[in-house]
Scaffold this active site. Structure first.
Site: not given
Ligand code: FRU
Length: 472
Positions: A45, A48
């Site tokens: 997986w 971000d």
């Molecule tokens: C955005 C998010 C962020 C967080 C991360 C967790 O996609 O929800 O706000 O830090 O992904 O994986």
């Protein structure tokens, strides 16, 4: 726990994570839906992009990563680097949840190079038994090995006076006028999404400054605040399409004043972040999300997610953000193929013979000539035209796989030049005057690799060029 015990815990955690990724890699690599020239981790997986930074000739890309499956869980930070932002070298996982300290996830954040030339990561530390905190990690000169120093946490919810912040996460650090600043996303309890601003002289002791800007959506993730020309740009990811404002920033008054705004990606692009490259270009990376999971009872795919293509940012005359695919992507192009200009009658659908393939860049200059017409391309369809991804242009609107994006200026223009990147199961469309649109279409059959011109009303194709793209 002593320092050496912590380092031993890190080394054990990373060895186990690397083994899990390596075990899934053959399966991930064999999946014909997996993008070939978009950035993907070795397996498992990703979400971000994090900590994008240019240092000593390398562009570093970190990313939210779960090494143990192709689903979101136990967030680590994966890591890769590149000279050209097209070809990437995978590096060891950078951050791991410190279980002995109760940490369950290393959420999103950023990386900067400090005044001594040393890399530092800032991220949101998530634990089951406490509120989110912001942590610092110190890297070696090559950004490969990371430690979490004893000063952590460097920011907690208690640092806001009486104010209560919810969904407080995703730090973005920048330097301005000799001071370090940080923005963090979230919202004040009971209020709408906002960015919280902090400042520091040494990157360790941080002070809450205030809230320079707030919005209408319930929550804002992944804020980014950076200079572009003589303006400032603010990005947020409000759970739906990521959004930007271009404006003026008064740090002393803690006030951001917007002049223009718009959507960053009208499709599956999410949580974009940027870096300033060695040539002074501001380059965006985003997560292409909404990948299907293997049906229950079947073997997992062993991977999920890719990055959007890197996009160079600039401003147009109306202060809207223009995103251009990184010019270096052209190094992936095979021989150019051109299709002769032609007209299309209403209802016509023409297979682009000789243009088959699942890794392509296309450029099309299209004009609608009939009343209320629309026309475009059907991509990645069967040779009989069944299935595929529909890209439609109607006056002033581009629509990709059902996701419509109007022009910045809402003008009903009837002519458009679109750059279309097809990479197996992800498609990105760029057109001057329009936001980008990325679509994940991973349910397509890998055997479907025909492309069609299609017109609901009469249209002229003034130019159509294509290149087979080599894997990166
Ligand atoms: C955005 C998010 C962020 C967080 C991360 C967790 O996609 O929800 O706000 O830090 O992904 O994986």
């Amino acid at each position: 726990m002593t320092g050496s015990e912590e380092l031993a815990e890190r080394d054990r955690a990373l060895a186990a994570a690397h083994a899990a990724v390596a075990a899934a890699a053959p399966r991930a690599a064999a999946d014909p839906r997996r993008p070939a020239y978009h950035f993907v981790p070795p397996a498992q997986w990703m979400n971000d992009p994090n900590g994008t930074v240019y240092h000593n000739g390398w562009h570093h890309l970190f990313y939210q990563h779960h090494p143990y499956s192709d689903r979101w869980a136990a967030m680590h930070w994966g890591h890769a680097r590149s000279r050209d932002m097209v070809h990437w070298e995978h590096l060891p996982i950078a951050l791991w949840p410190s279980l002995s300290r109760g940490e369950e996830h290393c959420f999103s954040g950023c990386a900067v190079i400090d005044d001594a030339g040393l890399p530092r990561i800032f991220y949101t530390s998530i634990a089951a038994n406490r509120d989110p905190q912001h942590w610092l990690a110190l890297g070696d000169a090559d950004l490969i090995t990371w430690e979490k120093p004893a000063e952590n946490p460097i920011l907690t919810l208690a640092d806001h006076g009486g104010l209560v912040a919810d969904d407080w996460r995703d730090p973005c650090v920048f330097r301005e006028g000799g001071t370090w600043y940080m923005v963090i996303g979230g919202h004040v309890r009971g209020e709408k999404g906002c960015v919280f601003l902090y400042r520091s002289a040494d990157l360790v002791r941080w002070e809450f400054v205030g809230i320079p800007f707030r919005g209408e959506q319930g929550n804002w993730e992944c804020p980014n605040l950076f200079r572009l020309g003589d303006k400032w740009v603010l990005f947020v990811s409000p759970h739906n399409a990521p959004y930007y404002w271009v404006g003026d920033l008064d740090l002393a008054a803690c006030r951001f004043t917007p002049l223009a705004e718009g959507t960053l990606d009208a499709g599956d692009g999410y949580a974009p972040t940027t870096l300033l490259d060695g040539r002074g270009r501001r380059v965006l990376f985003g997560w292409a999300r909404n990948w299907p999971e293997a049906p229950a009872g079947e073997q997992p795919y062993g991977w999920s997610g890719c990055m959007t293509l890197p996009r160079v940012l600039s401003l147009d005359a109306t202060n809207h953000l223009v995103q251009t695919p990184l010019p270096e992507l052209a190094t992936l192009r095979g021989p150019r193929q051109a299709i002769a200009p032609r007209t299309l009658k209403a209802g016509e659908m023409i297979r682009l013979d000789g243009l088959a393939g699942r890794e392509l860049e296309l450029e099309i200059d299209l004009e609608l000539t009939g009343e209320g017409a629309s026309a475009g391309l059907r991509l990645l369809a069967g040779s009989d035209g069944a299935g595929g991804v529909e890209l439609t242009f109607r006056p002033g609107v581009i629509e990709l796989a059902g996701r419509a994006t109007p022009r910045f200026d809402a003008a009903a223009s009837r002519r458009v030049t679109m750059r279309v990147f097809v990479d197996r199961s992800v498609v990105e469309v760029y057109a001057e005057g329009y936001p980008c649109v990325t679509r994940v279409a991973a349910r397509l059959s890998p055997g479907d690799q025909s492309h069609f011109l299609r017109a609901q009303g009469s249209a002229s194709v003034h130019r159509l060029e294509a290149w087979a793209m080599r894997p990166a």
